[in-house]
Design a protein around this motif. Sequence first.
Motif: not given
Length: 329
Positions: A196-206, A226-228
């Motif tokens: 995945l593109p790096w910018a999509e990691v946080y929302p994808s984990l969330q 660390y939030e997700v």
Amino acid sequence: MKAFNALVLGTALALAPLMTVQPKVAAAADYTLRLGSVLAPSDPLQVAAEGFKQAVEERSKGAMEVQLFPSSQLGDTQDMMDQAAAGANVGTFVEASRVSVFVPEFNVLVAPYAFESVEELARFVESDTFAGWNEQLRQKSGLTLLSFNWYQGARQMLTKKPIASPADLSGVRVRTIGQPLWVETIGAMGAVATPLPWAEVYPSLQTGVIDGAEAQPAAIWGAKLYEVVSDITLTSHIYLMSGLLVSDAWLQSLPDDLRAIVNEEAKRWGAEALKANVDGAEKIYADIRGAGVTVSSVDTSPFKEAVKPVWAKMGLTELVAEVRKTLDN
């Protein structure tokens, strides 16, 4: 006539303050580098890029301008590479597998557990062997690495459950870089590799699109991962060194003195980034623990054993041996 002279004098006196406060318009730079990254502004690489910008502009006396675009403002890393390959005045930070599509030998730099420390890796990228690979890259792609000492940190495993062995990663969808070596490595470590593109990691984990990721300390902190996640396992499977990549056509368009400045400062500020990431890792882990995430050291032997087939599958076994021999001499 006296009235006319008085009018002229009065007008001149009235305009004088306006004339003195007009800002001096800076002369436009003769050359510009648009340096982009996917990293947060607080990341040590991006902070070092600020130093690079200032040093280049000062030493060039304004003939060279460096414009900075963090946080994927110019697109993902591949987007910026493509722009540079087309000859644009765009630069970015790349890890070795990104350029291995042109020179396969680069893959050894991110072969899992091929290096025992970042110090070893830093020594190797100053070798004649590495310089030869960069020359091949220039000839085959039109891209060139100004320096390759922009160390980002050791890659660790981020998950929503404790991980102690490859078996614990079974069925866990872990985001990784979308290059074959990375996909093979994360798969061999037991997970389901999910590029995945790096910018999509946080929302994808969330949202649960992925169950985990792997990243270095500064990137974990900068992207607030660390939030997700609940757990970070210190696998240190890859020491992530990056290079400052630009268009060779753009580089060759510079006068000799500016080209020298750009190369020298790229190496200097890469070394600063390396030091900052090495020195700052423990504080970041402490801050992550303070945020409620478990950071665990584990026996990495099972992971090292699990990834050995990756070397053979990617044709790197002999190359790893050659690198080890170079480092031992």
